[in-house]
Design a protein around this motif. Structure first.
Motif, PDB file in Angstrom:
ATOM      1  N   ALA A   1      -4.373   5.346   9.879  1.00 37.37           N
ATOM      2  CA  ALA A   1      -4.664   6.771   9.717  1.00 37.37           C
ATOM      3  C   ALA A   1      -4.657   7.479  11.062  1.00 37.37           C
ATOM      4  O   ALA A   1      -4.073   8.567  11.207  1.00 37.37           O
ATOM      5  CB  ALA A   1      -6.025   6.952   9.028  1.00 37.37           C
ATOM      6  N   TRP A   2      -5.306   6.891  12.049  1.00 36.97           N
ATOM      7  CA  TRP A   2      -5.349   7.503  13.383  1.00 36.97           C
ATOM      8  C   TRP A   2      -3.940   7.668  13.945  1.00 36.97           C
ATOM      9  O   TRP A   2      -3.544   8.760  14.356  1.00 36.97           O
ATOM     10  CB  TRP A   2      -6.193   6.646  14.314  1.00 36.97           C
ATOM     11  CG  TRP A   2      -6.338   7.219  15.712  1.00 36.97           C
ATOM     12  CD1 TRP A   2      -5.363   7.330  16.673  1.00 36.97           C
ATOM     13  CD2 TRP A   2      -7.518   7.793  16.266  1.00 36.97           C
ATOM     14  NE1 TRP A   2      -5.865   7.919  17.802  1.00 36.97           N
ATOM     15  CE2 TRP A   2      -7.184   8.219  17.579  1.00 36.97           C
ATOM     16  CE3 TRP A   2      -8.824   7.973  15.810  1.00 36.97           C
ATOM     17  CZ2 TRP A   2      -8.128   8.809  18.432  1.00 36.97           C
ATOM     18  CZ3 TRP A   2      -9.751   8.565  16.654  1.00 36.97           C
ATOM     19  CH2 TRP A   2      -9.404   8.970  17.934  1.00 36.97           C
ATOM     20  N   GLY A   3      -3.186   6.562  13.973  1.00 39.93           N
ATOM     21  CA  GLY A   3      -1.857   6.599  14.569  1.00 39.93           C
ATOM     22  C   GLY A   3      -0.887   7.474  13.805  1.00 39.93           C
ATOM     23  O   GLY A   3      -0.193   8.323  14.385  1.00 39.93           O
TER      24      GLY A   3
ATOM     25  N   LEU B   1      13.497   6.341   9.319  1.00 36.93           N
ATOM     26  CA  LEU B   1      13.374   4.893   9.486  1.00 36.93           C
ATOM     27  C   LEU B   1      12.229   4.351   8.648  1.00 36.93           C
ATOM     28  O   LEU B   1      12.338   3.284   8.034  1.00 36.93           O
ATOM     29  CB  LEU B   1      13.158   4.555  10.966  1.00 36.93           C
ATOM     30  CG  LEU B   1      13.031   3.057  11.281  1.00 36.93           C
ATOM     31  CD1 LEU B   1      14.310   2.316  10.921  1.00 36.93           C
ATOM     32  CD2 LEU B   1      12.681   2.836  12.752  1.00 36.93           C
ATOM     33  N   MET B   2      11.116   5.101   8.581  1.00 31.25           N
ATOM     34  CA  MET B   2       9.976   4.678   7.772  1.00 31.25           C
ATOM     35  C   MET B   2      10.383   4.500   6.316  1.00 31.25           C
ATOM     36  O   MET B   2      10.028   3.511   5.661  1.00 31.25           O
ATOM     37  CB  MET B   2       8.850   5.711   7.892  1.00 31.25           C
ATOM     38  CG  MET B   2       7.629   5.402   7.048  1.00 31.25           C
ATOM     39  SD  MET B   2       6.358   6.689   7.143  1.00 31.25           S
ATOM     40  CE  MET B   2       5.533   6.220   8.647  1.00 31.25           C
ATOM     41  N   PHE B   3      11.144   5.444   5.796  1.00 31.74           N
ATOM     42  CA  PHE B   3      11.598   5.389   4.407  1.00 31.74           C
ATOM     43  C   PHE B   3      12.513   4.186   4.170  1.00 31.74           C
ATOM     44  O   PHE B   3      12.371   3.459   3.193  1.00 31.74           O
ATOM     45  CB  PHE B   3      12.334   6.691   4.072  1.00 31.74           C
ATOM     46  CG  PHE B   3      12.899   6.732   2.688  1.00 31.74           C
ATOM     47  CD1 PHE B   3      12.071   6.827   1.586  1.00 31.74           C
ATOM     48  CD2 PHE B   3      14.267   6.671   2.483  1.00 31.74           C
ATOM     49  CE1 PHE B   3      12.586   6.864   0.298  1.00 31.74           C
ATOM     50  CE2 PHE B   3      14.795   6.716   1.203  1.00 31.74           C
ATOM     51  CZ  PHE B   3      13.950   6.811   0.111  1.00 31.74           C
TER      52      PHE B   3
ATOM     53  N   SER C   1       3.211  -3.689  11.328  1.00 29.17           N
ATOM     54  CA  SER C   1       2.864  -2.269  11.233  1.00 29.17           C
ATOM     55  C   SER C   1       1.833  -1.840  12.275  1.00 29.17           C
ATOM     56  O   SER C   1       1.661  -0.635  12.502  1.00 29.17           O
ATOM     57  CB  SER C   1       2.330  -1.955   9.834  1.00 29.17           C
ATOM     58  OG  SER C   1       1.040  -2.492   9.651  1.00 29.17           O
ATOM     59  N   CYS C   2       1.146  -2.783  12.889  1.00 27.16           N
ATOM     60  CA  CYS C   2       0.152  -2.449  13.919  1.00 27.16           C
ATOM     61  C   CYS C   2       0.650  -2.753  15.333  1.00 27.16           C
ATOM     62  O   CYS C   2       0.530  -1.916  16.234  1.00 27.16           O
ATOM     63  CB  CYS C   2      -1.143  -3.217  13.664  1.00 27.16           C
ATOM     64  SG  CYS C   2      -2.144  -2.571  12.306  1.00 27.16           S
ATOM     65  N   PHE C   3       1.204  -3.949  15.530  1.00 28.51           N
ATOM     66  CA  PHE C   3       1.507  -4.387  16.892  1.00 28.51           C
ATOM     67  C   PHE C   3       2.757  -3.724  17.467  1.00 28.51           C
ATOM     68  O   PHE C   3       2.804  -3.413  18.662  1.00 28.51           O
ATOM     69  CB  PHE C   3       1.645  -5.912  16.930  1.00 28.51           C
ATOM     70  CG  PHE C   3       0.392  -6.641  16.523  1.00 28.51           C
ATOM     71  CD1 PHE C   3      -0.854  -6.069  16.706  1.00 28.51           C
ATOM     72  CD2 PHE C   3       0.451  -7.891  15.922  1.00 28.51           C
ATOM     73  CE1 PHE C   3      -2.015  -6.726  16.322  1.00 28.51           C
ATOM     74  CE2 PHE C   3      -0.704  -8.562  15.540  1.00 28.51           C
ATOM     75  CZ  PHE C   3      -1.936  -7.977  15.731  1.00 28.51           C
ATOM     76  N   MET C   4       3.764  -3.480  16.632  1.00 27.41           N
ATOM     77  CA  MET C   4       4.969  -2.820  17.138  1.00 27.41           C
ATOM     78  C   MET C   4       4.714  -1.351  17.488  1.00 27.41           C
ATOM     79  O   MET C   4       5.134  -0.885  18.554  1.00 27.41           O
ATOM     80  CB  MET C   4       6.124  -2.981  16.155  1.00 27.41           C
ATOM     81  CG  MET C   4       6.635  -4.410  16.060  1.00 27.41           C
ATOM     82  SD  MET C   4       8.179  -4.587  15.133  1.00 27.41           S
ATOM     83  CE  MET C   4       9.335  -3.825  16.276  1.00 27.41           C
TER      84      MET C   4
ATOM     85  N   SER D   1       5.309   1.479  11.355  1.00 21.23           N
ATOM     86  CA  SER D   1       3.988   1.567  10.731  1.00 21.23           C
ATOM     87  C   SER D   1       4.084   1.549   9.208  1.00 21.23           C
ATOM     88  O   SER D   1       3.116   1.242   8.516  1.00 21.23           O
ATOM     89  CB  SER D   1       3.264   2.839  11.193  1.00 21.23           C
ATOM     90  OG  SER D   1       3.924   3.995  10.712  1.00 21.23           O
ATOM     91  N   SER D   2       5.267   1.854   8.675  1.00 16.57           N
ATOM     92  CA  SER D   2       5.435   1.892   7.221  1.00 16.57           C
ATOM     93  C   SER D   2       5.329   0.510   6.582  1.00 16.57           C
ATOM     94  O   SER D   2       5.104   0.401   5.379  1.00 16.57           O
ATOM     95  CB  SER D   2       6.796   2.503   6.864  1.00 16.57           C
ATOM     96  OG  SER D   2       7.853   1.658   7.270  1.00 16.57           O
ATOM     97  N   VAL D   3       5.486  -0.545   7.363  1.00 13.00           N
ATOM     98  CA  VAL D   3       5.389  -1.902   6.815  1.00 13.00           C
ATOM     99  C   VAL D   3       3.971  -2.168   6.314  1.00 13.00           C
ATOM    100  O   VAL D   3       3.729  -3.115   5.561  1.00 13.00           O
ATOM    101  CB  VAL D   3       5.832  -2.949   7.862  1.00 13.00           C
ATOM    102  CG1 VAL D   3       5.927  -4.341   7.255  1.00 13.00           C
ATOM    103  CG2 VAL D   3       7.193  -2.572   8.439  1.00 13.00           C
TER     104      VAL D   3
END
Length: 422
Positions: A217-219, A252-254, A286-289, A319-321
């Motif tokens: 949510a923050w990112g 890219l997220m989609f 979704s977090c580390f990249m 982050s979409s992963v």
């Protein structure tokens, strides 16, 4: 809305507004309020009409934003956004209830990712169209009129054609109904399954989902609300180019949503990895990249436009992963309480959606200052990293014992029996 030189002199603009970060975050003030209650209501009464109502009402207030801006000023916009947030608090918990009712385990990740990738596609389309419309003689008010009207039409169609569960569907085949219900772990008479609050609040796997949801949510919302400002203030893109470039990360997220989810489901159905291993792999990506990309973005200046865009695309796109990781994990743990759990985690994490954009204002007021943006990006990077590690350590993937019964009540009765025996 704050442009000093609108494309047509008849278009009202408000360049003297100095509280844009507050306006951008105001949606989430209301959004956090009804999340838990919305999940409970959706589980007990069915989510169909709540999704319909939230879309129609939210769209009406979308249409009202230009009117309120002209009549009341920024306060009017904030009021509309807060009401939209209050109203849309029902949307995702109710959607999660629908997913838990309609998806067998082997298809859960794909369906969830497909459903939630709609928000990414919506961002892509709306950012590109919004820039073009706002830069035309129609002006920025038309953006709200067009999208609000589209939302009202969608809500009516949804209310007509959608049903709450396979058991309520009039034309579904018995074979398909049994296929879905045999592996979705949802108790048929869901009203008889009380919410085991104590078990939920003391569950580390639930806390792991909550913590990683806060990072997302923050990112996500810091970038969603601030990318246009960063591209305009530091990278010097004009409005139309800005809107198109701002949409690129969400393209890219989609796409990634449709790549990651079937791979995850395939790995689980083939028993190549366990459910929780698949969830942890996806959530870690979704977090580390994004964490690494945002850390690198802190070193970029206004002369490195291509590099900045590449880092933004990685940060937002990867982050979409999470849709194949922590987001769907609540259904793995307790399908009977999917709406409540999603409402809890999503509602509380949205506090971080408020804090993210507001923090930009606290860190500095000069949007052209590279040091300000370095602080913004590095703070988000650290939050992604820490919360991602917490999920890796504590997350689980199997259905919890309190999914099918009130384990709090059982525990209380066991204590009473032990006391009586003593």
């Amino acid at each position: 809305m704050t442009d000093e030189n609108p494309p047509d002199p008849s278009i009202p603009t408000y360049p003297d507004w100095d509280n844009t970060d507050t306006i951008l975050s105001s949606f989430f003030w209301g959004y956090v309020v009804f999340q838990i209650g919305a999940g409970q209501i959706g589980e007990h009464f069915g989510p169909r009409y709540f999704v319909t109502g939230t879309m129609i009402l939210g769209s009406i207030f979308n249409v009202l934003i230009p009117v309120m801006a002209q009549a009341v000023g920024p306060t009017g916009v904030i009021v509309c956004r807060v009401i939209q947030g209050l109203n849309q608090g029902f949307l995702y918990p109710s959607t999660h209830v629908l997913i838990s009712q309609w998806t067998p385990l082997s298809e859960r990740t794909r369906v969830s990712s497909m459903v939630y990738s709609g928000s990414s596609l919506g961002i892509v389309i709306s950012m590109i169209l919004s820039g073009a419309i706002a830069d035309s003689s129609l002006g920025w008010p038309s953006v709200f009129y067009i999208y609000g009207s589209a939302g009202i039409i969608w809500g009516i169609i949804f209310g007509i054609f959608i049903v709450n569960s396979p058991s309520e569907h009039k034309t579904i085949t018995e074979e398909e109904r049994k296929y879905i219900q045999s592996s979705n772990s949802v108790t048929k008479d869901q009203k008889k399954v009380p919410t085991p609050w104590k078990s939920i609040f003391t569950s580390l796997p639930i806390w792991a989902i909550f913590i990683t949801s806060c990072a997302q949510a923050w990112g996500t919302f810091t970038l969603l609300t601030e990318i246009p400002s960063f591209l305009n203030s530091v990278m010097n893109f004009d409005m139309n180019s800005n809107s198109q470039l701002s949409a690129l990360p969400y393209c890219l997220m989609f796409i990634i949503n449709f790549v990651a989810s079937p791979i995850s489901d395939k790995l689980i159905s083939n028993k190549t990895v366990s459910v929780i291993t698949a969830r942890k792999i996806c959530n870690s990506i979704s977090c580390f990249m994004p964490s690494a990309a945002l850390f690198a973005l802190g070193f970029v200046d206004g002369t490195q436009q291509e590099l900045a865009m590449a880092m933004l695309i990685v940060a937002v796109g990867m982050s979409s992963v999470a849709n194949s990781g922590g987001l769907v994990n609540v259904i793995d743990l307790a399908p009977n309480h999917a709406g409540t759990l999603f409402g809890m985690t999503n509602g509380c994490s949205q506090i971080f959606s408020i804090m993210g954009p507001l923090t930009v204002g606290f860190l500095g007021t000069d949007k052209k200052d590279l040091i300000l943006w370095r602080k913004v990006f590095w703070l988000a990077s650290g939050i992604y990293l820490g919360c991602g590690l917490f999920y890796v350590i504590f997350a689980k993937g199997e259905v919890q014992k309190w999914n099918d019964k009130d384990s709090d009540e059982v525990e209380s009765k066991n204590k009473e029996k032990s006391s009586e025996n003593f």
